[in-house]
Each structure stands twice: as C-alpha cells, then as structure tokens.
Design an enzyme around this catalytic site. Sequence first.
Site, PDB file in Angstrom:
ATOM      1  N   THR A 182       0.828  -1.248  -0.104  1.00 43.49           N
ATOM      2  CA  THR A 182      -0.014  -0.093  -0.044  1.00 43.49           C
ATOM      3  C   THR A 182       0.824   1.428   0.121  1.00 43.49           C
ATOM      4  O   THR A 182       0.158   2.165   0.159  1.00 43.49           O
ATOM      5  CB  THR A 182      -1.002   0.106   1.276  1.00 43.49           C
ATOM      6  OG1 THR A 182      -0.039  -0.258   2.366  1.00 43.49           O
ATOM      7  CG2 THR A 182      -1.959  -0.818   1.083  1.00 43.49           C
ATOM      8  N   HIS A 224     -25.063  -3.783   3.288  1.00 43.02           N
ATOM      9  CA  HIS A 224     -24.858  -3.863   4.751  1.00 43.02           C
ATOM     10  C   HIS A 224     -24.191  -2.660   5.363  1.00 43.02           C
ATOM     11  O   HIS A 224     -24.773  -2.288   6.598  1.00 43.02           O
ATOM     12  CB  HIS A 224     -24.010  -5.113   4.791  1.00 43.02           C
ATOM     13  CG  HIS A 224     -23.498  -5.551   6.171  1.00 43.02           C
ATOM     14  ND1 HIS A 224     -23.765  -6.517   6.650  1.00 43.02           N
ATOM     15  CD2 HIS A 224     -22.472  -4.977   7.132  1.00 43.02           C
ATOM     16  CE1 HIS A 224     -23.249  -6.595   7.982  1.00 43.02           C
ATOM     17  NE2 HIS A 224     -22.563  -5.705   8.046  1.00 43.02           N
ATOM     18  N   GLU A 225     -23.207  -2.205   4.758  1.00 43.98           N
ATOM     19  CA  GLU A 225     -22.523  -0.957   5.428  1.00 43.98           C
ATOM     20  C   GLU A 225     -23.517   0.215   5.715  1.00 43.98           C
ATOM     21  O   GLU A 225     -23.507   1.001   6.356  1.00 43.98           O
ATOM     22  CB  GLU A 225     -21.238  -0.607   4.745  1.00 43.98           C
ATOM     23  CG  GLU A 225     -20.301  -1.717   4.639  1.00 43.98           C
ATOM     24  CD  GLU A 225     -19.659  -2.049   6.198  1.00 43.98           C
ATOM     25  OE1 GLU A 225     -20.118  -1.537   7.005  1.00 43.98           O
ATOM     26  OE2 GLU A 225     -19.565  -3.346   6.158  1.00 43.98           O
TER      27      GLU A 225
HETATM   28  P1  ADP Z   1       4.646  -1.596   1.555  1.00 43.36           P
HETATM   29  O1  ADP Z   1       5.943  -0.973   2.052  1.00 43.36           O
HETATM   30  O2  ADP Z   1       3.375  -1.027   1.939  1.00 43.36           O
HETATM   31  O3  ADP Z   1       4.607  -3.129   1.207  1.00 43.36           O
HETATM   32  P2  ADP Z   1       5.707  -0.387  -0.875  1.00 43.36           P
HETATM   33  O4  ADP Z   1       6.002   1.144  -0.586  1.00 43.36           O
HETATM   34  O5  ADP Z   1       7.104  -1.061  -0.832  1.00 43.36           O
HETATM   35  O6  ADP Z   1       4.749  -0.998  -0.040  1.00 43.36           O
HETATM   36  O7  ADP Z   1       5.171  -0.208  -2.246  1.00 43.36           O
HETATM   37  C1  ADP Z   1       5.648  -0.956  -3.403  1.00 43.36           C
HETATM   38  C2  ADP Z   1       5.701  -0.037  -4.720  1.00 43.36           C
HETATM   39  O8  ADP Z   1       4.209   0.103  -5.157  1.00 43.36           O
HETATM   40  C3  ADP Z   1       6.107   1.188  -4.690  1.00 43.36           C
HETATM   41  O9  ADP Z   1       7.522   1.513  -4.802  1.00 43.36           O
HETATM   42  C4  ADP Z   1       5.044   1.883  -5.512  1.00 43.36           C
HETATM   43  O10 ADP Z   1       5.839   1.828  -6.761  1.00 43.36           O
HETATM   44  C5  ADP Z   1       4.111   1.357  -5.463  1.00 43.36           C
HETATM   45  N1  ADP Z   1       2.978   1.866  -4.512  1.00 43.36           N
HETATM   46  C6  ADP Z   1       2.526   1.410  -3.684  1.00 43.36           C
HETATM   47  N2  ADP Z   1       1.790   2.143  -2.738  1.00 43.36           N
HETATM   48  C7  ADP Z   1       1.794   3.263  -3.828  1.00 43.36           C
HETATM   49  C8  ADP Z   1       1.003   4.289  -3.534  1.00 43.36           C
HETATM   50  N3  ADP Z   1      -0.079   4.772  -2.635  1.00 43.36           N
HETATM   51  N4  ADP Z   1       1.129   5.625  -4.522  1.00 43.36           N
HETATM   52  C9  ADP Z   1       1.817   5.157  -5.413  1.00 43.36           C
HETATM   53  N5  ADP Z   1       2.645   4.032  -5.735  1.00 43.36           N
HETATM   54  C10 ADP Z   1       2.605   3.109  -4.860  1.00 43.36           C
HETATM   55 ZN    ZN Z   2     -21.415  -5.033   9.697  1.00 50.21          ZN
END
Ligand code: ADP
Ligand code: ZN
Length: 645
Positions: A239, A457-458
């Site tokens: 994320t 539901h929500e």
């Molecule tokens: P986590 O650390 O939460 O597992 P990462 O930061 O390593 O995730 O994300 C991996 C890749 O996915 C990032 O380098 C980016 O390219 C892409 N990515 C993930 N989340 C985002 C976001 N919110 N916005 C833009 N790119 C994202």
């Molecule tokens: Zn519920």
Amino acid sequence: MGERKNNKRKGFKFPFGGPPLPNPKPFGGWKFSIMYILILVVGMSLFNYVFMNRVNPTVDFSDFKAKIASGEIKRVELTDSYFTGYTSLKQELPPGPRIRNPYAASSEPVYRTVPINDPELIKLMDEKQVAYYAVSREGSAILNIVFSWVLPIAFFFFIWRFLMKRLGNMGGNVLSVGQNRAVIVAEGDIVTRFSDVAGVDEAKEELIEVVDFLKNPKKYTDIGGKIPKGVLLVGPPGTGKTLLARAVAGEAGVAFFRMSGADFVEMFVGVGAARVRDLFKQARDKAPCIVFIDELDAIGKSRLNNIAGGNDEREQTLNQLLVEMDGFDGTSGLIILAATNRPDVLDPALLRPGRFDRQVLVDRPDLKGREAILRIHSKAVKLSPQVDLDAIARLTSGFVGADLANIVNEAALLAVRGNRNLVIQKDFEEAIEKTVAGLQKKNRIISEDERRIVAFHETGHALIAAFTPGSDPVQKISIVPRGFGALGYTLQMPVEDRYLMTEGELLGKIDVLLGGRAAEELIFGKISTGAANDLTKATDIARRMITDYGMSSRFRNVALTQRGAGMLGGSQAQEPLLHREYSEATQQYIDEEIAHIVEKQYTWVKAQLAEHQVLLNTVAGLLLEKESLDEKEFKDIIAQGDHGL
Ligand code: ADP
Ligand code: ZN
Ligand code: MG
C-alpha cells in the site's frame, strides 16, 4: 462487516516496483559448494589410498634372511610393523627419533617383511655388516596424529565455516556479523516526494506533520511541546508504507536509514542487539534524520505469546530497540518510522507513549485513489489518448498501489509485445485480468454480488447510526476490502469520551450493529455470514445489560455476575474471570431475555430501513460507485432526505 478468514497475506512479493534492497543475498551457490565438499572427500580418500596404504609387496621372512645372507640387502630398518631392507647404504640416517618420510619414493629395490622375533637375524646382520636400526614409533605416531586428528578436524572446521557462511549472512565474514548494514543515503539521494504517493490521503496528512517536525523543530520545542519519536505505519503489503517513509525523508531533506526487521534477526544471539545499537549510534551522529524499520513485526513480536519458550535473540533485539527509543529525547531531531502489516502481533511495549505512540493507517486505495496512483505510474509510459484511467480504476477494486504499478508495467510490456508504440486500453484490461487471477487466489477480489451485499450492509449500519439520536456520527463508510479481514466498514467517531452510557444509548449501539444484517434481509430477502462479528458484539451488549447493568425487567437493578480482578494492563483478550452467581433458571431467563432484546431492536431497525428504503438505495448505489463516502458526503445525502434524488 464480519471477518473473513484465511486472509493472511504474508510475504507477498511484487515482481515490479519497490526500492532495490540494499543487500541482495546471493543464494545460488548451494550445488556448487556441495561439489567442493565432494571433491574434498574424494581427494582425501585418494590421498589415503595412495600414500597411507602404499605397501611394497612383502616377502617371506626366510627370503628376507636369504637376501641379507646373499648381501643384497645392505641396510635394514626395523619397525613394529615391518622390517624393510634396502639394497644401498646411501641414506645415512641419524639415530634417534625423527619423522620418517615414508613417501619418498626410492629407486632402489626395497624388500619388506612382516617381523618375526628371531635373534638369529641380528646375528646374521652383524655378520654381513648390514646397517640396521630401529625406528621409534613416535615418528609414525605424529603422522598418525596428523591423519586421524588434525586433518579430520580441519575438515570439519571447513564444513563449519561453510555452514556458518550459509546460515550467517551469505558471504559475510563470520567475524563481521555485528557490523551495521544499514544503507546510509545522503540527503540529496532521496528523490521521493509526497506527490509520488497517492490514494492514502489520511496517512499523508499525518506524515506532513512529521516532516514539519523535522524541518522546524524549534517551532514545537519553543512552546514546550514534545516531538513524537516513533510513528508506526500500519497497512496491508504494497500500500506504499515504504514509499511514504522515503517521501517523508525526501520532503524533509534529511538522511534516511532503512533497515528491515529481518536484518536484525541473526542466528547469533546478541548480533541483532548490536546492530540496533550501531544503527542508532550512526543515526544520532547524522541527526536530524529518519530511521526506518521495515517489517517491524519480525523483531517486535509480542513476548507474551511465545509458547516455544521464546527466541532469545529476538527478545534481546527488541529490548535493545526499546532501550534506544527511550534513550534519546524529542529534541534530537531523530524520528523513527516503522512499518508493519501485522500490528496485532506487536509487543505492547512498543506501542507505549514515547515509543511508537503514533499509528498511521495506510489503507487500500479507493476508486479516486487508484486512479491517482495509476496516473503517477503511467507518467513515464506512453499512453494512447483513448486510455481511460478512471475505467481502469473501476476494474481494480481491492488492488493496492504495488498491484497498480505492476499493472501499468504489465500493460506497457503487452504493448511492446503487440508492436505498438502507445499503450492502449486493451493492454490494461489484459494486464488486469492477469493480475486478478493471481489475486483471486489470495482472496483479495470479491465478486460483484458480494460487493452489492457489502454496500447495502454498510449503508444499513450508517443509516441507523444517522437515525439514532445520541449515536456517534458516521465518519466514513467504505467497501474497499480491508487488509485485516473486514470486507467493508463504517467508521463512527465518538464526539466525546464516554464513561457512562444510558440504557437508551446501549440499545442504540445494538441497533447500529444490527443495521447491517437488517439491510441485507430487506433488500435481498436473505441473510449472509457477513454480520457474524456485528451479532457477537450486539449480543454481548445485550447480555451485559442484563447481567452487569441490571437493565432487564425481571432483575431490574440486580447485578448477576461478579468479575474477578483483571490483569493489570492486560488487553481486552484477557477478560477477568466470571463468577456465575445465579441459578440455572436465571441462566435460562438471561438467554431468553437476550434473544428478546435483540429481536425487538431488530424489528425496529428493519422498520426504519424499510421506511427509508429510497435513501438506503441511494447511499448504497453511491457507495458501489465511489467505494467510500466521507462524513460530509454522507451528511449531505441524509440532509437531502428520501426525496432529494
Ligand atoms: P509496502 O511497503 O506498503 O509494502 P511499498 O511502499 O514497498 O509497499 O510499495 C511498493 C511499490 O508500489 C512502490 O514502490 C510504488 O511503486 C508502488 N506503490 C505502492 N503504494 C503506492 C501509492 N500509494 N502510490 C503510488 N505508488 C504506490
Ligand atoms: Zn457489519
Ligand atoms: Mg515495504
């Protein structure tokens, strides 16, 4: 919505994106190294065979004597195992113990015989003037020692070294394990900015404040405020937690130390702790800076739940981390960011004030967020003007940033394969299909039917909350599947801390909890398992009303249970023991009364929803389209009422 099991997604690897790991661990040499060992073993056996067992053909003792008598043998060497006769006197050997070289090949004929205790032999040799001498056992004893002790020990030493290298850190010197392997990235090196992250606006907002702490610490300390030491980023994998941490360092223009929790966990006790100490020492020298500990759960697992007696190494590492976090004050300009996707397993000590007391939720992006993420990642990709990123975002409900980055890349590859110089919509659709198949296995994609059920539901929860006087206002409704099991959620924010609740408010809480299932039944005519968690909570409130708060009609103002003293500081899971102090008949009454209360409230809730069915449809429809509604959007619809649309 209720829990969804089998949802642990640990170790999900992304084929694309993500900053390169600082320490690629070569793990390809296994077979190669086994070959080395084999060669060594075979070599040693050969060595033994050739040299140790180099036996000259022995001759009979009588022949030996005959050769002495004939004068052929001029020199005799006497040992316990053989008498060796040489045909020359060449090799004058000094008397006394010495190391004999049995491997020096001699060109002269050599005769050997198994000794027999024959005094005649000495006489014969004296007579023939044969030089004879005995060889002390010591000489060969040393050799024996070499072969039976030194070589095997050396052999095992090499095997040990080899295994250490494997188990230790692949290629690192065994003696250097304590050294810090954090990559120190100088100030200018971090180019990540908040504009590179999208779809996690709440998290960004909180982190913007952290950037301000780093940039203008005086602003806060002058007024006597304490700058937070630790911020924990919590969210499902992919994320953008790591990305956000980098962006904070990039925006603040400070040094960034990144280490993964797994880097601290070594097989040698004490190494992890040493690394933590090292890391913080370096960080303090470089302050202001950010220390980022990725995958904190690898070291921060709760010490309480260690059934297997605990892992000393991890515990020491964790303790060292706690010590270090307590060891600097808020004015030093050091801020520790950490990321985890398992906040539930973290040791409570980590979350105490002065440590990671700030938690920032990095959630899956909703529709708008996904579109923004797609936009960021397709900046570097040549898109055909007909590509509709909004449509792509609609197709990717439940995807995280890393999935979306992957899809953009995949689509570009498909365009190349199709000999196109622009990426078209079809490429994206194909890329999504590919990814969906993978994600479905991981339980992350829900069907359209399920989405509808979740949406209603929500909405049921939210509407009942809106209709119930004194209920906490709805802050957010979402049907974005969440990492930790829920398929959707309705977030209510308490207006104030409550220490007391009235009977009416408790019933109101039950109503809101029942709203989800009531909406399902009203709209679809059938009920689902999604309400399990809601029902547990509603039932629990009803039971407590009867047994603890004396709110039933028969046992008005009577407490039926007595709670033993709870564990100090224990979590909710460690509920105090219940002592039942009532009869079987009362138990039956309680059970019936619970059912009665829930039934009564459910009927009311369903009637409410039926009355506002237009609103229910409107909100659910909007939710299905936008995936999440915030407080204002929801209030606006409610204000327009049933006839607004
Ligand atoms: P986590 O650390 O939460 O597992 P990462 O930061 O390593 O995730 O994300 C991996 C890749 O996915 C990032 O380098 C980016 O390219 C892409 N990515 C993930 N989340 C985002 C976001 N919110 N916005 C833009 N790119 C994202
Ligand atoms: Zn519920
Ligand atoms: Mg990460």
